[in-house]
Design an enzyme around this catalytic site. Structure first.
Site, PDB file in Angstrom:
ATOM      1  CG  ASP A 154      -2.322  -2.289   7.493  1.00  0.00           C
ATOM      2  OD1 ASP A 154      -3.275  -2.654   6.779  1.00  0.00           O
ATOM      3  OD2 ASP A 154      -1.655  -1.262   7.262  1.00  0.00           O
TER       4      ASP A 154
ATOM      5  N   GLY B 203      -1.301  -0.306  -2.618  1.00  0.00           N
ATOM      6  CA  GLY B 203      -2.543   0.435  -2.501  1.00  0.00           C
ATOM      7  C   GLY B 203      -2.330   1.840  -1.980  1.00  0.00           C
TER       8      GLY B 203
ATOM      9  CB  SER C  16      -9.546   5.776   4.874  1.00  0.00           C
ATOM     10  OG  SER C  16      -8.585   5.586   3.855  1.00  0.00           O
TER      11      SER C  16
END
Length: 438
Positions: free
Chosen positions: A321, A96, A169
């Site tokens: 994560d 990604g 992000s």
């Protein structure tokens, strides 16, 4: 019942020793991409040679750079000052980060490129990146479902934008900044909450001028268009997201003491370590030093009596994560650990909130799932389950670590996907004394 292709973690092994963290995944992606955009030679030391990174290496080569593996972790990228149209489809596999950063980098050039990936990557949203890139002038043709791969990008003729992030992000920010290198004007990204800053740091290392100003709890990043990058040397430090797995085992396996060398200690990546300490973890750092513009150190985890905590939602960007492995360690804590404001986990390689809740529940752990998070009640962990991972490497590794301290063994399906981020995971854990195998 486990199948012959499963991996199983069994309790009872004596866990001690020292390991070296694999190269950081985020920095490895960026080193290859920036090296491909630059003019001249970029020498990379410590590159993570996982499947995701190798997919990015192939992509950079397809865009016209010379990419050569010299030795374990040593790579040379010979950039020609920009990207050109690739001869075929850019297959990013499961990466990604790779696909979103590559789209940003390619958008600044007069080219056409089709991006695709595996079944998992085809389910991940892309408009969060194609939206701002489209506002800069990039064109997108969706081959199938809009917002999903595959898609074809038409680049060139970009103009700068000022983009306000609605979610912290680093992938979105980085894609915009990489496109901004070849946009007319000054590209600005405003982040109300800080996300990892590897792109800003590495752009400077490649000779770009990047202005960063603090704004409340976030910052404002500005980059002038028309800048040219120059090849440089990059030392990739150890990945804190990967180091988290052996360190977690050190915290929850009785009598364990595990040290991991060369771990990146960038404060925007160490939210998990901060949370563990709040839970009472015996976690120490030694030999802190500078390496390639990042602080690195050796981290030691010793078996600890953990207590449940409420994790501040504004910490999510620094550990998004790591919530799966945090949830696994929280299962052994006294009391409940509350994790909220992490809806981003639902659009990772899988719906990680749902899969962690299901896996922990199957192992006898009480879990309350919420739309934007979950609550894990600690206590005795029965284990004895076969966990469905949907091919998500972090779901698999988190449950294997849990199995090392549970009352009964824990198995995971589709373990081959661990290689997307941590190809040496099983060997490293076995070297510390963990009983993980088929």
């Amino acid at each position: 019942m486990p199948s012959p292709s499963d991996l199983t973690a069994r309790p009872g092994g004596r866990l001690t020793g020292t390991a070296t963290a694999p190269g950081d995944k985020s920095v490895s992606h960026r080193a290859l991409i920036l090296g491909g955009l630059a003019q001249g030679v970029t020498e990379i030391e410590g590159l993570l040679e996982s499947e995701d990174i190798l997919a990015t290496a192939r992509a950079v080569e397809a865009f016209g750079a010379g990419v050569e593996r010299l030795d374990d972790g040593r790579w040379r990228v010979t950039g020609r000052g920009g990207f050109r149209s690739p001869p075929g489809v850019i297959d990013c596999g499961n990466a990604g980060t790779g696909v979103r950063l590559l789209m940003g980098a390619a958008a600044g050039y007069d080219l056409s490129a089709t991006f695709d990936g595996d079944a998992s990557l085809r389910q991940r949203p892309m408009k969060r990146v194609t939206g701002p890139l489209g506002a800069m002038g990039a064109r997108f043709d969706w081959a199938g479902q809009e917002d999903r791969l595959p898609l074809t990008l038409g680049g060139g003729g970009l103009r700068a934008i000022a983009h306000v992030q609605d979610v912290a992000s680093a992938q979105i920010k980085s894609a915009i900044l990489l496109a901004g290198l070849n946009a007319a004007g000054t590209t600005v990204v405003i982040e109300p909450e800080k996300s990892r800053d590897h792109t800003e740091r590495m752009l400077r290392a490649f000779g770009a001028r990047v202005r960063v100003q603090e704004e409340g709890r976030g910052w404002r990043i500005a980059l002038e268009g028309g800048q040219r990058l120059k090849g440089t040397a990059v030392a990739v430090s150890g990945d804190p997201s990967s180091a988290a797995f052996p360190l977690a085992a050190g915290l929850i396996v009785p009598g364990a003491e595990v040290a991991v060398r060369n771990v990146m200690l960038n404060p925007l990546r160490t939210g998990l370590f901060e949370t563990w300490r709040e839970m009472g973890a015996d976690l120490t750092v030694s030999n802190a030093r500078d390496s390639g513009g990042e602080t690195v150190g050796d981290v030691t985890a010793r078996h600890s009596r953990l207590k449940g905590v409420v994790v501040p939602p504004d910490r999510a960007a620094s550990m998004i994560d790591e919530y799966p492995i945090l949830a696994a360690t929280a299962a052994f804590a006294d009391g409940s650990t509350v994790m909220r404001g992490i809806g981003e986990m639902r659009v990772k390689e899988s719906d990680r909130i749902a899969l962690m809740a299901a896996g922990l529940s199957a192992c006898g752990v009480a879990v309350e799932e919420e739309p934007e998070g979950f609550i894990v009640a600690g206590g005795p962990v029965r284990g004895g389950a076969r966990v469905t991972t949907h091919g998500d490497h972090r779901i698999a590794m988190s449950h294997l670590i849990l199995g090392l301290a549970a009352e009964q063994a824990v198995s995971v399906d589709e373990p081959g996907m661990i290689a997307t981020s941590f190809p040496g995971f099983v060997a490293l854990m076995q070297g510390l004394g963990a009983d993980i195998g088929e």
